[in-house]
Design a protein around this motif. Sequence first.
Motif, PDB file in Angstrom:
ATOM      1  N   ASP A  16      -4.929  35.989  24.910  1.00  0.00           N
ATOM      2  CA  ASP A  16      -5.001  36.267  23.242  1.00  0.00           C
ATOM      3  C   ASP A  16      -6.238  35.365  22.749  1.00  0.00           C
ATOM      4  O   ASP A  16      -6.780  35.723  21.574  1.00  0.00           O
ATOM      5  N   VAL A  17      -7.129  34.805  24.098  1.00  0.00           N
ATOM      6  CA  VAL A  17      -7.943  34.859  22.293  1.00  0.00           C
ATOM      7  C   VAL A  17      -9.437  34.938  22.684  1.00  0.00           C
ATOM      8  O   VAL A  17      -9.757  34.862  21.711  1.00  0.00           O
ATOM      9  N   VAL A  21     -10.010  36.422  18.634  1.00  0.00           N
ATOM     10  CA  VAL A  21     -11.796  36.541  18.363  1.00  0.00           C
ATOM     11  C   VAL A  21     -12.125  38.378  17.966  1.00  0.00           C
ATOM     12  O   VAL A  21     -13.011  38.059  16.939  1.00  0.00           O
ATOM     13  N   GLN A  22     -11.664  38.900  19.224  1.00  0.00           N
ATOM     14  CA  GLN A  22     -12.167  40.553  18.497  1.00  0.00           C
ATOM     15  C   GLN A  22     -11.545  40.470  16.648  1.00  0.00           C
ATOM     16  O   GLN A  22     -11.718  41.178  16.184  1.00  0.00           O
ATOM     17  N   GLN A  23     -10.343  40.101  16.324  1.00  0.00           N
ATOM     18  CA  GLN A  23     -10.074  40.551  15.377  1.00  0.00           C
ATOM     19  C   GLN A  23     -10.757  39.624  13.939  1.00  0.00           C
ATOM     20  O   GLN A  23     -11.073  39.959  13.254  1.00  0.00           O
ATOM     21  N   LEU A  24     -11.049  38.101  14.980  1.00  0.00           N
ATOM     22  CA  LEU A  24     -11.836  37.796  13.947  1.00  0.00           C
ATOM     23  C   LEU A  24     -13.129  38.290  13.475  1.00  0.00           C
ATOM     24  O   LEU A  24     -13.534  38.637  12.463  1.00  0.00           O
ATOM     25  N   ALA A  25     -14.184  38.973  14.352  1.00  0.00           N
ATOM     26  CA  ALA A  25     -14.972  39.427  14.419  1.00  0.00           C
ATOM     27  C   ALA A  25     -15.135  41.261  13.939  1.00  0.00           C
ATOM     28  O   ALA A  25     -15.786  41.235  12.849  1.00  0.00           O
ATOM     29  N   VAL A  66     -12.657  28.847  11.170  1.00  0.00           N
ATOM     30  CA  VAL A  66     -11.640  27.836  11.404  1.00  0.00           C
ATOM     31  C   VAL A  66      -9.905  27.717  11.198  1.00  0.00           C
ATOM     32  O   VAL A  66      -9.243  28.354  12.301  1.00  0.00           O
ATOM     33  N   ASN A  67      -9.700  28.432   9.721  1.00  0.00           N
ATOM     34  CA  ASN A  67      -8.962  28.820   9.987  1.00  0.00           C
ATOM     35  C   ASN A  67      -7.867  29.925  10.663  1.00  0.00           C
ATOM     36  O   ASN A  67      -6.951  30.001  10.664  1.00  0.00           O
ATOM     37  N   TYR A  68      -9.098  31.146  10.126  1.00  0.00           N
ATOM     38  CA  TYR A  68      -8.027  31.659  11.086  1.00  0.00           C
ATOM     39  C   TYR A  68      -7.802  31.822  12.305  1.00  0.00           C
ATOM     40  O   TYR A  68      -6.919  32.661  12.178  1.00  0.00           O
ATOM     41  N   LEU A  69      -8.913  31.543  12.985  1.00  0.00           N
ATOM     42  CA  LEU A  69      -8.750  30.991  14.368  1.00  0.00           C
ATOM     43  C   LEU A  69      -7.534  29.848  14.639  1.00  0.00           C
ATOM     44  O   LEU A  69      -6.598  29.699  15.497  1.00  0.00           O
ATOM     45  N   GLU A  73      -3.610  36.584  13.577  1.00  0.00           N
ATOM     46  CA  GLU A  73      -2.405  37.761  14.208  1.00  0.00           C
ATOM     47  C   GLU A  73      -1.422  38.264  15.469  1.00  0.00           C
ATOM     48  O   GLU A  73      -2.548  39.327  15.722  1.00  0.00           O
ATOM     49  N   VAL A  74      -1.990  37.132  16.251  1.00  0.00           N
ATOM     50  CA  VAL A  74      -1.574  36.906  17.369  1.00  0.00           C
ATOM     51  C   VAL A  74      -0.289  36.692  18.214  1.00  0.00           C
ATOM     52  O   VAL A  74      -0.425  35.311  17.498  1.00  0.00           O
ATOM     53  N   ASP A  75       0.760  37.081  18.181  1.00  0.00           N
ATOM     54  CA  ASP A  75       2.229  36.783  19.194  1.00  0.00           C
ATOM     55  C   ASP A  75       2.198  35.522  19.519  1.00  0.00           C
ATOM     56  O   ASP A  75       1.625  35.493  20.436  1.00  0.00           O
TER      57      ASP A  75
END
Length: 197
Positions: A16-17, A21-25, A66-69, A73-75
């Motif tokens: 999930d991490v 993190v890939q989504q954030l990037a 910080v807010n996004y993590l 969007e990870v179940d």
Amino acid sequence: MAPVNYILLYGPRQEDVTSAVQQLADLYSESGFTDGITVNMSTVKENLYMLYFSNQPDFERFKYFVNYLTYPEVDNFKAKVLGYWTVTAEDNLPRKYIGQRALVYVSDQDTEGDNVYAVFEGHKSAIKMGFASGEEYQVLEEKEFSFSEPLFETQDFSPLKTFSPDRSYHQEATKPGCSLILAIFLVFGSFLLWMIK
């Protein structure tokens, strides 16, 4: 051992991490700050991860991260997300905080879902920093907890992965689609109007 500004994730599963993190990037790729997010995994505490940035973000983006993590969007993603930041004059906070360590987090008690909070070493109050709604800076009468920052040794973490934006994601997001078709119709329509006159 820790870099000056970093984010800790307590509790999520490794896969999930990786997804979050890939989504954030990918999501913030145009900022340039997500090119080279290093994730280290704790060797002493289960499901603890440290993120730091090769290209140090500004404070505004750090708050977004910080807010996004906290809400990726990870179940079934569950993590306690804590960001550590040293305040500078460019961070648009009152002067009394310059040089102070801030613990940046999203409150469990936040009902708006779009605010980030901070507590500072040696200060009695927390602050609320809004994004889309509310005041950008608001001193709170109470704080949920006091500032604390764990001390880590070099051997407490091992590298997991360094993330950068997926170039195919960016290309997919910027593919010419409807806008290209609309442009063609506008040019063709203009040509027909010109021919009729």
